[in-house]
Design an enzyme around this catalytic site. Structure first.
Site, PDB file in Angstrom:
ATOM      1  N   HIS A 279     -46.812 -71.295  28.788  1.00 30.98           N
ATOM      2  CA  HIS A 279     -48.111 -70.738  28.401  1.00 30.98           C
ATOM      3  C   HIS A 279     -49.262 -71.541  28.990  1.00 30.98           C
ATOM      4  CE1 HIS A 279     -51.238 -69.862  25.066  1.00 30.98           C
ATOM      5  NE2 HIS A 279     -51.330 -68.971  26.035  1.00 30.98           N
TER       6      HIS A 279
ATOM      7  N   ASN B 204     -52.755 -71.802  19.712  1.00 31.98           N
ATOM      8  CA  ASN B 204     -53.265 -70.596  19.068  1.00 31.98           C
ATOM      9  C   ASN B 204     -53.028 -70.569  17.564  1.00 31.98           C
ATOM     10  OD1 ASN B 204     -54.593 -69.173  21.138  1.00 31.98           O
ATOM     11  ND2 ASN B 204     -52.631 -68.592  22.022  1.00 31.98           N
TER      12      ASN B 204
END
Length: 288
Positions: A145, A196
């Protein structure tokens, strides 16, 4: 897949040439890799190539690279997924939609022929184990990511699924750190991963504050910039991320943990439904 000492010969595939996919392709090409980017149709191919050219020309003008043309020689953008057959590492960077991603991983499993090829996902919230289950090689599937803008931000999250092998984890870490020059952190395979899981509730709190009339968007953002030394406020950040992506990550977090703070606020849902997605649409919490 070659070790870092063979990085000049690495064959990398990237699926998707939006903001994230083009950024991933750029950093791989700037690191000397042979990069093949696949988009779904010719208009997206042209848009993705134009995005790469603009970013590299800006990097050249700022002295970050010597020659945009030289980097572009290592990148091809096409609309043929089958062309990824010989890739040693394929990084998926399409829209944050679980059904689309799992379908793509099933396709990649049949297309990519190298026995030791790694299939990586740039997902920001979808469990990697689910994507791996769509393939016949779960030991070679991993989350990789990146963060937007990819050429600027140094962090990557490495996310092994339940079946990901230690060898795949180490090879992916070596590629991220020793080839691309990124800083890698390892995260468990839980929705949102590290960044996140912390960031999205913060952004959603700002949306709720605006929605309730407690403060204006400008005051919320200015308060966090000047009072907490953030480089930008949470609402401008949401516009940069994309309100559709923000909502998708929030839904994944809520489905996993059922915590109210993860639920997308009504205002965010309505804006996405109206096509107000932030910077990429020209309208979000601000006008661009």
């Amino acid at each position: 897949m070659r070790r870092p000492d063979g990085m000049q010969g690495m064959r990398v595939g990237v699926v998707g040439c939006g903001l994230m996919g083009s950024g991933i392709a750029e950093v791989c090409a700037r690191a000397g890799q042979d990069v093949l980017v696949v988009e779904s149709d010719l208009p997206r191919v042209r848009a993705g190539h134009a995005r790469l050219v603009a970013s590299l020309e800006k990097a050249e003008a700022r002295g970050k690279i010597e020659s945009a043309e030289e980097v572009l020689e290592r990148v091809a953008v096409i609309a043929d997924l089958d062309a990824l057959a010989d890739r040693e590492l394929v990084i998926e960077a399409i829209v944050e939609d679980e059904a689309l991603k799992t379908g793509l991983f099933t396709r990649l499993d049949s297309v990519v022929t190298a026995a030791d090829a790694i299939l990586a996902s740039n997902t920001s919230s979808i469990p990697v184990t689910r994507l791996a289950a769509a393939t016949g090689r779960p030991s070679q599937v991993i989350g990789l990511h990146f963060f937007n803008p990819v050429p600027v931000l140094s962090l990557v999250e490495i996310v092994p699924g339940l079946g990901t092998s230690d060898e795949t984890v180490e090879r992916t870490r070596a590629f991220a750190e020793e080839v691309l020059g990124k800083h890698a952190v390892r995260s468990p395979d839980r929705a949102g991963f590290v960044v996140n899981a912390l960031l999205i509730p913060f952004v959603l709190s700002a949306v709720r504050m605006l929605e309730s009339g407690f403060a204006t968007a400008e005051d919320i953002d200015e308060a966090m910039v000047r009072g907490a030394a953030h480089p930008q406020g949470p609402l401008r950040l949401a516009d940069l991320i994309g309100l559709d992506t923000t909502a998708a990550v929030a839904r994944s977090l809520y489905e996993e943990f059922r915590e109210p703070l993860f639920a997308p606020p009504p205002l965010l849902r309505r804006m996405v439904e109206a096509g107000q997605l932030g910077r990429k649409s020209g309208q979000g919490f601000y006008t661009y």
